[in-house]
Design an enzyme around this catalytic site. Sequence first.
Site, PDB file in Angstrom:
ATOM      1  CB  CYS A  98       0.233   0.982   7.577  1.00 15.88           C
ATOM      2  SG  CYS A  98      -1.498   0.760   7.111  1.00 15.88           S
ATOM      3  CB  CYS A 143      -0.943  -0.008   1.189  1.00 17.18           C
ATOM      4  SG  CYS A 143      -2.052  -1.405   1.094  1.00 17.18           S
ATOM      5  CG  HIS A 189      -6.691   0.958   0.857  1.00 16.36           C
ATOM      6  ND1 HIS A 189      -5.652   1.623   0.237  1.00 16.36           N
ATOM      7  CD2 HIS A 189      -6.103  -0.044   1.577  1.00 16.36           C
ATOM      8  CE1 HIS A 189      -4.508   1.045   0.560  1.00 16.36           C
ATOM      9  NE2 HIS A 189      -4.752   0.027   1.357  1.00 16.36           N
TER      10      HIS A 189
HETATM   11  C1  LIG Z   1      -2.365  -3.977   1.939  1.00 18.70           C
HETATM   12  C2  LIG Z   1      -1.373  -3.044   2.560  1.00 18.70           C
HETATM   13  O1  LIG Z   1      -0.231  -2.976   2.095  1.00 18.70           O
HETATM   14  C3  LIG Z   1      -1.714  -2.224   3.784  1.00 18.70           C
HETATM   15  C4  LIG Z   1      -3.135  -1.912   4.062  1.00 18.70           C
HETATM   16  O2  LIG Z   1      -3.657  -0.895   3.700  1.00 18.70           O
HETATM   17  S1  LIG Z   1      -3.957  -3.060   4.920  1.00 18.70           S
HETATM   18  C5  LIG Z   1      -5.638  -2.881   4.403  1.00 18.70           C
HETATM   19  C6  LIG Z   1      -5.879  -3.647   3.164  1.00 18.70           C
HETATM   20  N1  LIG Z   1      -7.289  -3.789   2.928  1.00 18.70           N
HETATM   21  C7  LIG Z   1      -7.983  -4.819   3.395  1.00 18.70           C
HETATM   22  O3  LIG Z   1      -7.456  -5.703   4.047  1.00 18.70           O
HETATM   23  C8  LIG Z   1      -9.454  -4.849   3.026  1.00 18.70           C
HETATM   24  C9  LIG Z   1     -10.211  -5.326   4.191  1.00 18.70           C
HETATM   25  N2  LIG Z   1     -11.603  -5.414   3.854  1.00 18.70           N
HETATM   26  C10 LIG Z   1     -12.225  -6.603   3.616  1.00 18.70           C
HETATM   27  O4  LIG Z   1     -11.616  -7.656   3.543  1.00 18.70           O
HETATM   28  C11 LIG Z   1     -13.723  -6.585   3.455  1.00 18.70           C
HETATM   29  O5  LIG Z   1     -14.139  -5.378   2.892  1.00 18.70           O
HETATM   30  C12 LIG Z   1     -14.412  -6.797   4.840  1.00 18.70           C
HETATM   31  C13 LIG Z   1     -14.070  -8.201   5.362  1.00 18.70           C
HETATM   32  C14 LIG Z   1     -13.991  -5.744   5.855  1.00 18.70           C
HETATM   33  C15 LIG Z   1     -15.939  -6.658   4.682  1.00 18.70           C
HETATM   34  O6  LIG Z   1     -16.344  -7.521   3.692  1.00 18.70           O
HETATM   35  P1  LIG Z   1     -17.897  -7.823   3.500  1.00 18.70           P
HETATM   36  O7  LIG Z   1     -18.414  -8.529   4.702  1.00 18.70           O
HETATM   37  O8  LIG Z   1     -18.050  -8.437   2.173  1.00 18.70           O
HETATM   38  O9  LIG Z   1     -18.470  -6.345   3.522  1.00 18.70           O
HETATM   39  P2  LIG Z   1     -19.787  -5.747   2.981  1.00 18.70           P
HETATM   40  O10 LIG Z   1     -20.698  -6.807   2.474  1.00 18.70           O
HETATM   41  O11 LIG Z   1     -19.435  -4.652   2.061  1.00 18.70           O
HETATM   42  O12 LIG Z   1     -20.360  -5.105   4.289  1.00 18.70           O
HETATM   43  C16 LIG Z   1     -21.021  -5.877   5.269  1.00 18.70           C
HETATM   44  C17 LIG Z   1     -22.206  -5.081   5.750  1.00 18.70           C
HETATM   45  O13 LIG Z   1     -21.738  -3.906   6.373  1.00 18.70           O
HETATM   46  C18 LIG Z   1     -22.364  -2.779   5.802  1.00 18.70           C
HETATM   47  N3  LIG Z   1     -21.419  -1.670   5.816  1.00 18.70           N
HETATM   48  C19 LIG Z   1     -20.165  -1.671   5.330  1.00 18.70           C
HETATM   49  N4  LIG Z   1     -19.612  -0.472   5.530  1.00 18.70           N
HETATM   50  C20 LIG Z   1     -20.526   0.289   6.167  1.00 18.70           C
HETATM   51  C21 LIG Z   1     -20.530   1.604   6.633  1.00 18.70           C
HETATM   52  N5  LIG Z   1     -19.474   2.399   6.495  1.00 18.70           N
HETATM   53  N6  LIG Z   1     -21.662   2.060   7.224  1.00 18.70           N
HETATM   54  C22 LIG Z   1     -22.741   1.286   7.369  1.00 18.70           C
HETATM   55  N7  LIG Z   1     -22.791   0.011   6.932  1.00 18.70           N
HETATM   56  C23 LIG Z   1     -21.686  -0.478   6.342  1.00 18.70           C
HETATM   57  C24 LIG Z   1     -22.740  -3.213   4.407  1.00 18.70           C
HETATM   58  O14 LIG Z   1     -23.813  -2.468   3.883  1.00 18.70           O
HETATM   59  C25 LIG Z   1     -23.131  -4.633   4.621  1.00 18.70           C
HETATM   60  O15 LIG Z   1     -24.445  -4.677   5.123  1.00 18.70           O
HETATM   61  P3  LIG Z   1     -25.481  -5.752   4.555  1.00 18.70           P
HETATM   62  O16 LIG Z   1     -24.891  -7.084   4.937  1.00 18.70           O
HETATM   63  O17 LIG Z   1     -26.751  -5.404   5.259  1.00 18.70           O
HETATM   64  O18 LIG Z   1     -25.509  -5.539   3.071  1.00 18.70           O
END
Ligand SMILES: CC(=O)CC(=O)SCCNC(=O)CCNC(=O)[C@H](O)C(C)(C)COP(=O)(O)OP(=O)(O)OC[C@H]1O[C@@H](n2cnc3c(N)ncnc32)[C@H](O)[C@@H]1OP(=O)(O)O
Length: 426
Positions: free
Chosen positions: A412, A91, A382
Amino acid sequence: MSQIRRVAIIGGNRIPFARSNGAYAKASNSQMLTAALEGLVQRFNLAGERVGEVVAGAVLKHSRDFNLTRECVLSSSLAPETPAYDIQQACGTGLEAAILVANKIALGQIDCGIAGGVDTTSDAPIGVNEKLRQILLEANRGKTTGDKVKALLKIRPSHLAPSIPQNGEPRTGLSMGEHCELMAKTWQIPRAEQDALALASHQNMAKAYADGFHADLMTPFMGLERDNNLRADITAEKLAGLKPCFDRSASGTLTPGNSTPLTDGASMVLLASEEWAKARKLPVLAYLTFGEAAAVDFVKKGEGLLMAPAYAMPRMLERAGLTLQDFDFYEIHEAFAAQVLCTLKAWEDPAYCKDKLGLKKPLGSIDRSKLNVRGSSLAAGHPFAATGGRILASLAKQLAEKGKGRGLISICAAGGQGVVAIVERD
Ligand SMILES: CC(=O)CC(=O)SCCNC(=O)CCNC(=O)[C@H](O)C(C)(C)COP(=O)(O)OP(=O)(O)OC[C@H]1O[C@@H](n2cnc3c(N)ncnc32)[C@H](O)[C@@H]1OP(=O)(O)O
């Protein structure tokens, strides 16, 4: 001998970021990066120009994209004589690319350059099963048709299972979210604080859109005009109602609301010497003045995977002769709200600053009203390598709007790494 020159940030361009498997489900890294690049080229009248170099990258890359950035240059209206290459620092890619370009400009090796990044988890590079790969290589090496058929006859149905890239750390087998959940427990970051940071990110970004802040930072792509992860209707109650997703037990605090979603997108930033900008009558938004990278030993010493920016910061501040409080804006990439909060807590902690960072006194706290004031990754989404360019362009513009000041970037990265930078305007 070459002389150190100031490196101007002229401006950035990105495509709106899209939640994965949505608006850009059919777009490739190459199409998205080309769109971000071409938008920048048009905005700053660079069509037909030979730029010093273009540096970008993707965290998830198909093997066919062996030099993705060069291919994007060839697809853009920049002069085909523009050199280009890929880098990858998870990232940190976008910001590290900008630091590389800036260093060459500072040393007088080039006069201008473009840096950025792209990522898609919709079009992830699914590979073939390792056993099938070995058989195909053997078949390819076969001298006769018989040799090839003999090798191919070894294929079994189980070999057809694909190799799908994981959003995880190869040495621990844990996902980024699971690592961050461990950090949140170590630093005792309450769920409510994480949700409050997420709420602020969406509210700040919604205001930025309302103010027209993104108008000259973005070009529409595939019908999308703004980041589609941004939730105008977000409330503290809705965030509080979401279930933990990495530690599903009662002690889990990271949810889809206070974690970044998997996202597709691309960004690019134009950097140049002051002379180059002046010759083209292009206003300078701000200057990229310092950059630093750090890595932590999360394997043997058990340091938090996403804590490297905590280490990079004091090293950079010492070189710059500044304190953590000497800034008007703090852009701390919100991989997870907990990552930001762990880092801020670490800088305030006397024991951590002394024992881990080797400092006589803690870096101290920051004025939270200056943190991610135009929203950050929790709202925008992101797309890993594209985040650095988004942040750099946004911060340079914030400083240009303020007229004078200093901003800090902290990102990070997977692999226990982190990249930080200082942007200034006087
Ligand atoms: C990589 C690097 O070098 C360094 C870095 O930056 S580390 C970071 C890297 N990025 C990551 O690891 C990504 C991490 N994220 C994920 O794996 C996935 O998005 C997660 C596991 C967090 C969620 O996945 P998911 O369960 O499929 O999410 P999603 O279906 O969108 O949301 C679940 C529920 O929350 C709700 N929701 C999500 N965000 C919301 C918000 N901000 N407000 C209100 N509701 C929200 C959705 O509407 C959904 O509700 P329903 O089930 O009623 O539809």
